[in-house]
Design a protein around this motif. Sequence first.
Motif, PDB file in Angstrom:
ATOM      1  N   PHE A  15     135.301  61.511 -22.923  1.00 20.07           N
ATOM      2  CA  PHE A  15     134.099  62.083 -22.325  1.00 20.07           C
ATOM      3  C   PHE A  15     133.007  61.013 -22.306  1.00 20.07           C
ATOM      4  CE2 PHE A  15     136.671  65.438 -24.029  1.00 20.07           C
ATOM      5  CZ  PHE A  15     136.606  66.431 -23.065  1.00 20.07           C
ATOM      6  N   PRO A  16     132.347  60.782 -21.171  1.00 21.25           N
ATOM      7  CA  PRO A  16     131.404  59.655 -21.034  1.00 21.25           C
ATOM      8  C   PRO A  16     130.053  59.924 -21.694  1.00 21.25           C
ATOM      9  CG  PRO A  16     131.485  60.890 -18.997  1.00 21.25           C
ATOM     10  CD  PRO A  16     132.515  61.523 -19.904  1.00 21.25           C
ATOM     11  N   THR A  17     130.083  60.211 -22.978  1.00 18.02           N
ATOM     12  CA  THR A  17     128.848  60.535 -23.699  1.00 18.02           C
ATOM     13  C   THR A  17     127.932  59.330 -23.860  1.00 18.02           C
ATOM     14  OG1 THR A  17     130.128  60.261 -25.736  1.00 18.02           O
ATOM     15  CG2 THR A  17     129.798  62.503 -24.950  1.00 18.02           C
ATOM     16  N   SER A  18     128.479  58.124 -23.687  1.00 14.99           N
ATOM     17  CA  SER A  18     127.642  56.931 -23.826  1.00 14.99           C
ATOM     18  C   SER A  18     126.602  56.825 -22.713  1.00 14.99           C
ATOM     19  CB  SER A  18     128.511  55.676 -23.815  1.00 14.99           C
ATOM     20  OG  SER A  18     129.164  55.523 -22.565  1.00 14.99           O
ATOM     21  N   HIS A  22     124.718  60.259 -26.194  1.00 12.38           N
ATOM     22  CA  HIS A  22     124.977  61.420 -27.035  1.00 12.38           C
ATOM     23  C   HIS A  22     125.892  61.022 -28.194  1.00 12.38           C
ATOM     24  CE1 HIS A  22     124.208  64.258 -23.368  1.00 12.38           C
ATOM     25  NE2 HIS A  22     123.097  63.760 -23.876  1.00 12.38           N
ATOM     26  N   GLY A  23     125.509  61.403 -29.381  1.00  9.82           N
ATOM     27  CA  GLY A  23     126.309  61.079 -30.551  1.00  9.82           C
ATOM     28  C   GLY A  23     126.110  59.683 -31.086  1.00  9.82           C
ATOM     29  N   SER A  24     125.202  58.910 -30.504  1.00 14.42           N
ATOM     30  CA  SER A  24     124.985  57.547 -30.991  1.00 14.42           C
ATOM     31  C   SER A  24     124.308  57.566 -32.354  1.00 14.42           C
ATOM     32  CB  SER A  24     124.135  56.763 -29.993  1.00 14.42           C
ATOM     33  OG  SER A  24     122.871  57.371 -29.826  1.00 14.42           O
ATOM     34  N   ASP A  25     124.582  56.533 -33.127  1.00 13.76           N
ATOM     35  CA  ASP A  25     123.936  56.413 -34.432  1.00 13.76           C
ATOM     36  C   ASP A  25     123.694  54.934 -34.716  1.00 13.76           C
ATOM     37  OD1 ASP A  25     126.263  55.253 -35.751  1.00 13.76           O
ATOM     38  OD2 ASP A  25     127.121  57.252 -35.801  1.00 13.76           O
ATOM     39  N   ALA A  26     123.283  54.625 -35.927  1.00 17.36           N
ATOM     40  CA  ALA A  26     122.875  53.256 -36.266  1.00 17.36           C
ATOM     41  C   ALA A  26     124.006  52.240 -36.089  1.00 17.36           C
ATOM     42  CB  ALA A  26     122.364  53.215 -37.701  1.00 17.36           C
ATOM     43  N   MET A  27     125.249  52.680 -36.227  1.00 16.63           N
ATOM     44  CA  MET A  27     126.375  51.747 -36.137  1.00 16.63           C
ATOM     45  C   MET A  27     127.223  51.943 -34.889  1.00 16.63           C
ATOM     46  SD  MET A  27     126.069  49.794 -38.760  1.00 16.63           S
ATOM     47  CE  MET A  27     127.627  49.040 -39.192  1.00 16.63           C
ATOM     48  N   HIS A  28     127.184  53.130 -34.315  1.00 18.51           N
ATOM     49  CA  HIS A  28     127.980  53.447 -33.130  1.00 18.51           C
ATOM     50  C   HIS A  28     126.999  53.784 -32.016  1.00 18.51           C
ATOM     51  CE1 HIS A  28     130.181  54.575 -36.821  1.00 18.51           C
ATOM     52  NE2 HIS A  28     131.165  53.905 -36.238  1.00 18.51           N
ATOM     53  N   THR A  29     126.572  52.751 -31.313  1.00 14.92           N
ATOM     54  CA  THR A  29     125.421  52.893 -30.403  1.00 14.92           C
ATOM     55  C   THR A  29     125.785  53.433 -29.028  1.00 14.92           C
ATOM     56  OG1 THR A  29     125.705  50.572 -29.765  1.00 14.92           O
ATOM     57  CG2 THR A  29     124.149  51.050 -31.556  1.00 14.92           C
ATOM     58  N   LEU A  46     157.088  78.146 -26.776  1.00 10.40           N
ATOM     59  CA  LEU A  46     155.878  78.066 -27.595  1.00 10.40           C
ATOM     60  C   LEU A  46     155.428  76.611 -27.685  1.00 10.40           C
ATOM     61  CD1 LEU A  46     154.056  79.974 -29.329  1.00 10.40           C
ATOM     62  CD2 LEU A  46     155.399  79.231 -31.312  1.00 10.40           C
ATOM     63  N   LYS A  47     154.128  76.393 -27.618  1.00 11.11           N
ATOM     64  CA  LYS A  47     153.572  75.044 -27.681  1.00 11.11           C
ATOM     65  C   LYS A  47     152.685  74.888 -28.914  1.00 11.11           C
ATOM     66  CE  LYS A  47     153.326  74.440 -22.619  1.00 11.11           C
ATOM     67  NZ  LYS A  47     154.188  73.247 -22.465  1.00 11.11           N
ATOM     68  N   GLY A  48     152.580  73.665 -29.367  1.00 10.49           N
ATOM     69  CA  GLY A  48     151.635  73.313 -30.417  1.00 10.49           C
ATOM     70  C   GLY A  48     150.690  72.242 -29.901  1.00 10.49           C
ATOM     71  N   PHE A  49     149.399  72.373 -30.231  1.00 10.11           N
ATOM     72  CA  PHE A  49     148.390  71.448 -29.726  1.00 10.11           C
ATOM     73  C   PHE A  49     147.708  70.752 -30.898  1.00 10.11           C
ATOM     74  CE2 PHE A  49     148.951  74.934 -26.802  1.00 10.11           C
ATOM     75  CZ  PHE A  49     149.050  74.325 -25.561  1.00 10.11           C
ATOM     76  N   GLY A  50     147.486  69.457 -30.750  1.00  6.56           N
ATOM     77  CA  GLY A  50     146.821  68.700 -31.801  1.00  6.56           C
ATOM     78  C   GLY A  50     145.998  67.578 -31.214  1.00  6.56           C
ATOM     79  N   LEU A  51     145.119  67.029 -32.039  1.00  6.01           N
ATOM     80  CA  LEU A  51     144.291  65.918 -31.574  1.00  6.01           C
ATOM     81  C   LEU A  51     143.791  65.115 -32.759  1.00  6.01           C
ATOM     82  CD1 LEU A  51     141.062  66.768 -32.214  1.00  6.01           C
ATOM     83  CD2 LEU A  51     141.501  68.296 -30.292  1.00  6.01           C
ATOM     84  N   THR A  52     143.356  63.906 -32.439  1.00  9.66           N
ATOM     85  CA  THR A  52     142.578  63.113 -33.386  1.00  9.66           C
ATOM     86  C   THR A  52     141.405  62.522 -32.627  1.00  9.66           C
ATOM     87  OG1 THR A  52     142.745  61.520 -35.208  1.00  9.66           O
ATOM     88  CG2 THR A  52     143.735  60.891 -33.125  1.00  9.66           C
ATOM     89  N   PHE A  53     140.297  62.358 -33.300  1.00 12.38           N
ATOM     90  CA  PHE A  53     139.039  61.976 -32.667  1.00 12.38           C
ATOM     91  C   PHE A  53     138.835  60.464 -32.699  1.00 12.38           C
ATOM     92  CE2 PHE A  53     134.430  61.097 -33.473  1.00 12.38           C
ATOM     93  CZ  PHE A  53     133.966  61.400 -32.208  1.00 12.38           C
ATOM     94  N   THR A  54     138.301  59.934 -31.596  1.00 15.77           N
ATOM     95  CA  THR A  54     137.894  58.534 -31.539  1.00 15.77           C
ATOM     96  C   THR A  54     136.574  58.458 -30.762  1.00 15.77           C
ATOM     97  OG1 THR A  54     138.998  58.001 -29.456  1.00 15.77           O
ATOM     98  CG2 THR A  54     140.323  57.843 -31.447  1.00 15.77           C
ATOM     99  N   VAL A  55     136.081  57.254 -30.547  1.00 19.68           N
ATOM    100  CA  VAL A  55     134.808  57.109 -29.826  1.00 19.68           C
ATOM    101  C   VAL A  55     134.939  56.191 -28.613  1.00 19.68           C
ATOM    102  CG1 VAL A  55     133.316  57.692 -31.764  1.00 19.68           C
ATOM    103  CG2 VAL A  55     134.042  55.314 -31.458  1.00 19.68           C
ATOM    104  N   GLY A  56     136.091  56.267 -27.915  1.00 19.71           N
ATOM    105  CA  GLY A  56     136.238  55.530 -26.664  1.00 19.71           C
ATOM    106  C   GLY A  56     137.283  54.447 -26.745  1.00 19.71           C
ATOM    107  N   LYS A  57     136.876  53.192 -26.602  1.00 15.36           N
ATOM    108  CA  LYS A  57     137.820  52.081 -26.651  1.00 15.36           C
ATOM    109  C   LYS A  57     138.637  52.139 -27.939  1.00 15.36           C
ATOM    110  CE  LYS A  57     134.620  48.952 -25.893  1.00 15.36           C
ATOM    111  NZ  LYS A  57     133.928  47.653 -25.711  1.00 15.36           N
ATOM    112  N   GLY A  58     139.905  51.962 -27.785  1.00 11.48           N
ATOM    113  CA  GLY A  58     140.796  52.070 -28.930  1.00 11.48           C
ATOM    114  C   GLY A  58     141.622  53.334 -28.907  1.00 11.48           C
ATOM    115  N   THR A  59     141.198  54.315 -28.100  1.00 15.54           N
ATOM    116  CA  THR A  59     141.994  55.537 -28.008  1.00 15.54           C
ATOM    117  C   THR A  59     143.398  55.216 -27.517  1.00 15.54           C
ATOM    118  OG1 THR A  59     139.961  56.730 -27.438  1.00 15.54           O
ATOM    119  CG2 THR A  59     142.026  57.902 -27.132  1.00 15.54           C
ATOM    120  N   GLU A  60     143.500  54.239 -26.608  1.00 16.98           N
ATOM    121  CA  GLU A  60     144.816  53.865 -26.085  1.00 16.98           C
ATOM    122  C   GLU A  60     145.726  53.318 -27.187  1.00 16.98           C
ATOM    123  OE1 GLU A  60     142.189  50.194 -25.295  1.00 16.98           O
ATOM    124  OE2 GLU A  60     141.973  52.375 -25.435  1.00 16.98           O
TER     125      GLU A  60
END
Length: 395
Positions: A15-18, A22-29, A46-60
């Motif tokens: 999501f292009p929050t940058s 949105h969500g920026s802080d002192a270290m993650h601008t 039946l399906k199972g859904f899961g995720l892990t959170f990142t902040v953009g680059k590196g998700t790949e």
Amino acid sequence: MLHTITSLTVRDVRFPTSLEQHGSDAMHTDPDYSVAYVVLDTDCGLKGFGLTFTVGKGTEIVVCAVQAVAALVVGKSLQEIVSDFRGFYRLLTSDGQLRWLGPEKGVIQLAVAAVLNAVWDLWARSEGKPLWKLLVDMDPKQLVSCIDFRYITDALTEEEAVEILVKAQEGKQQREDHMLEEGYPAYTTSCAWLGYSDQLLKQMIDANQRWDVAEAVSWVTSLAEFRPLWIEEPTSPDDILGHAAISKALAPLGIGVATGEQCHNRVMFKQFLQASALQFVQIDSCRLGSVNENLAVLLMAHKFQVPVCPHAGGVGLCELVQHLILFDYVCVSRSLSNRMCEYVDHLHEHFSSPVVIKDAHYMPPKDPGYSCEMLESSVQSHQYPDGDVWTRINK
């Protein structure tokens, strides 16, 4: 429950929050809130859904790591997994070659979290229960059998964990009913506030790892007149002894130290607790190795009498961590004293079962699963780099 996992797919959803910080802080601008989004398909539909959170680059990179562990999951039945969940957790975290990239930390642990979150979601869906209810209804010995106690028995043994859960059986139904009616207290992030029932407002300050140890003590001491409840992540998230020194310096001021959203694993939390290096534990539903490892931290925190105030926000973190904190209150801590769960009113519209907040409280989810499922339309439009949203941005 003989659902055999036939495939695992993982997608890079950002999501292009940058664009508006949105969500920026002192270290993650300039974060672009993102997830590595996992779907498990089974032979019964039946399906199972899961995720892990990142902040953009590196998700790949996380997506690649998920693909690397997929072969350990596909072909297994849900019954096979949950009948020896501890063994399955070790299978994913202790692969003879992939373990070198961790162990139990970094990209591999984020990938494991995404996969295991999907397995827990699948299990809860198969039982027709929200994840928190699946945990609450579980026999203490069965629940403890899901935890890997390797490396933490000097802080918490399997027997002690069972004793904590057995002791909490008394009054469990009343606490569950209370949560269903009243919900679990929420707090906002960064320069935050918490509303207590007596209308007293307390502030929490989030330093986001900005300072060295001496700087942290100096800055927080200068803010002591504001009487913050805690200083969050005052220094490097890996510096256990640094957090201990800050905690000791601030104790006379009545200011606590909170950390954990970037704490790698249960072993680090063990050391934070043993060193009295934090006064508030901030678990994260996607940083640690899913529910299995978070259960270990919840039980250790209770033994060391340190309240748990989870990290959330981002994409999906609120949806997931609410299940863990509901379980903690009903079956572990049995207390709401100095306990609350972080909340950010952001991106919930992209989930099939978004969080419900009422009077600054998380209301217990009712839909089966771990609240991980995203709307397919949102996934398609935000998939990186070919989704409609990113195609328009990158023109």
